[in-house]
Scaffold this motif. Structure first.
Motif, short mmCIF file in Angstrom:
data_model
loop_
_atom_site.label_atom_id
_atom_site.label_comp_id
_atom_site.label_asym_id
_atom_site.label_seq_id
_atom_site.Cartn_x
_atom_site.Cartn_y
_atom_site.Cartn_z
N ARG A 78 45.48 109.03 14.30
CA ARG A 78 44.67 107.82 14.40
C ARG A 78 43.22 108.23 14.62
O ARG A 78 42.92 109.00 15.55
N ASP A 79 42.35 107.76 13.76
CA ASP A 79 40.92 108.04 13.88
C ASP A 79 40.64 109.54 14.00
O ASP A 79 39.82 109.98 14.79
N GLY A 80 41.36 110.32 13.20
CA GLY A 80 41.11 111.76 13.14
C GLY A 80 41.65 112.56 14.30
O GLY A 80 41.32 113.75 14.43
N GLU A 81 42.51 111.96 15.16
CA GLU A 81 43.10 112.66 16.28
C GLU A 81 44.63 112.56 16.21
O GLU A 81 45.16 111.58 15.68
N LEU A 82 45.32 113.57 16.76
CA LEU A 82 46.78 113.60 16.73
C LEU A 82 47.31 113.08 18.06
O LEU A 82 47.09 113.69 19.11
#
Length: 350
Positions: A78-82
């Motif tokens: 989500r939004d470039g984070e795991l």
């Protein structure tokens, strides 16, 4: 930047509901991630064949840690984070380096659950007498077919078509590592999970010491100078390519070489060398999840390709049946590979 360990209402409610086993940590962008707080345990308390002292899962840069945070669920981006979130489709179809990048984007301390993490969890499960089941037959357990979870493709459990990933944590308690509703979910089946800190290079086992692969700034690249082979006589970590380093083969009796045909049972790994791998080296291999800790670990499988660099996957996926499980080890793919049955799990180092 949010302080990862600041308490808030969501964290307080999760900790209260789970007796403190599960907490909520926050990423650089302030996104919540559900994490299991694994307490430190000793090698000898798992099995005498592991030697004495703290399990390497809890040793980073020579420092012993009191606990390790592991994602309760396989990661989703989500939004470039795991993130570790319940009830979502686990992220898939990313290669090793892509998963590592989005995990580290969470901020300092964050990374992927490592090979030594999976080893420690599998050791703990075995010592506690419970090996979790999971999505090993298209949305259901192959062993207990009444145990099902929600498929992300909307199909019925057991229908042998489609991408049968199941929503994270949507299976029963028997699919959690401790057989409770609050345990770590989906370690058996669903999606294979990239697990840094170990690799096979032209049939030679190589590792990064202890759980240093958990450190967010450590070099895990193919060219990293931190990779070490395992001496088959002493068990010492030595330079890659050293004489007597432990290797893997599909057959034969070569010196200091373990033998397991690809797709066979992990528990059946043999040590038939004319000069076999020593007891001291076997102890080290067990600590890195490369040799059975003991009997009764199920039919979990080992797969391997003996050329080039092969990066490990752990746990199995939705159609591996009895070969999936907490000890399952896949060493056939390069770090550039991706697939709809391959994911990864976030972790956090204190």
């Amino acid at each position: 930047m949010p302080n990862t360990l600041d308490r808030n209402d969501l964290r307080a409610s999760v900790e209260a509901a789970t007796g403190g086993k599960v907490t909520v940590l926050y990423t650089e962008k302030g996104q919540a991630s559900y994490m299991y707080k694994v307490p430190r345990f000793n090698r000898q308390d798992i099995d005498s064949g592991l030697g004495n002292g703290t399990h390497p899962m809890f040793i980073m840069d020579g420092v012993e840690k009191n606990h390790r945070y592991i994602g309760v669920f396989p990661g989703t981006v989500r939004d470039g984070e795991l993130l570790s979130l319940p009830g979502v489709d686990p992220e898939a179809s990313r290669n090793f380096d892509s998963f590592l990048s989005v995990a580290r984007a969470n901020g300092p301390g964050w990374g992927l659950a490592t090979n030594v993490d999976y080893t420690g969890l599998s050791h703990w499960c075995w010592a506690n007498g419970f090996l979790p089941r999971g999505n090993t037959d298209y949305g259901r357990s192959h062993a207990q077919k009444f145990e099902t979870a929600t498929r992300q493709d909307g199909q019925s459990p057991g229908l042998s078509s489609g991408s049968a990933r199941t929503l994270t944590g949507s299976g029963p308690a028997g699919w959690r590592h401790d057989n409770t509703p609050w345990g770590i979910a989906d370690l058996c089946g669903n999606v294979w999970e990239w697990s840094p800190g170990m690799r096979l290079v032209d049939s030679e086992f190589q590792v990064i010491a202890d759980n240093d692969a958990a450190l967010s700034g450590i070099d895990l690249s193919a060219a990293s100078t931190l990779w070490r082979a395992i001496d088959g006589e002493t068990g010492d970590l030595v330079a890659p390519g050293s004489a007597n380093s432990v290797k893997l083969a599909h057959s034969g009796t070569a010196d200091y070489t373990l033998v397991a045909s690809s797709g066979s049972e992990f528990e059946g790994i043999a040590n038939p060398g004319t000069n076999p791998v020593s007891a001291a080296a076997i102890e080290v291999l067990k600590l890195y999840g490369l040799y059975p800790v003991g009997a009764g670990i199920g039919g979990d499988g080992i797969w391997s390709t003996l050329t080039d660099e092969r990066v490990p996957l752990r746990g199995g996926h939705w159609l591996n049946g009895s070969r999936a499980g907490v000890f399952a080890l896949h060493l056939s793919h390069t770090r550039a590979y991706s697939g709809s049955n391959i994911g990864a799990r976030p972790a956090f180092a204190v």
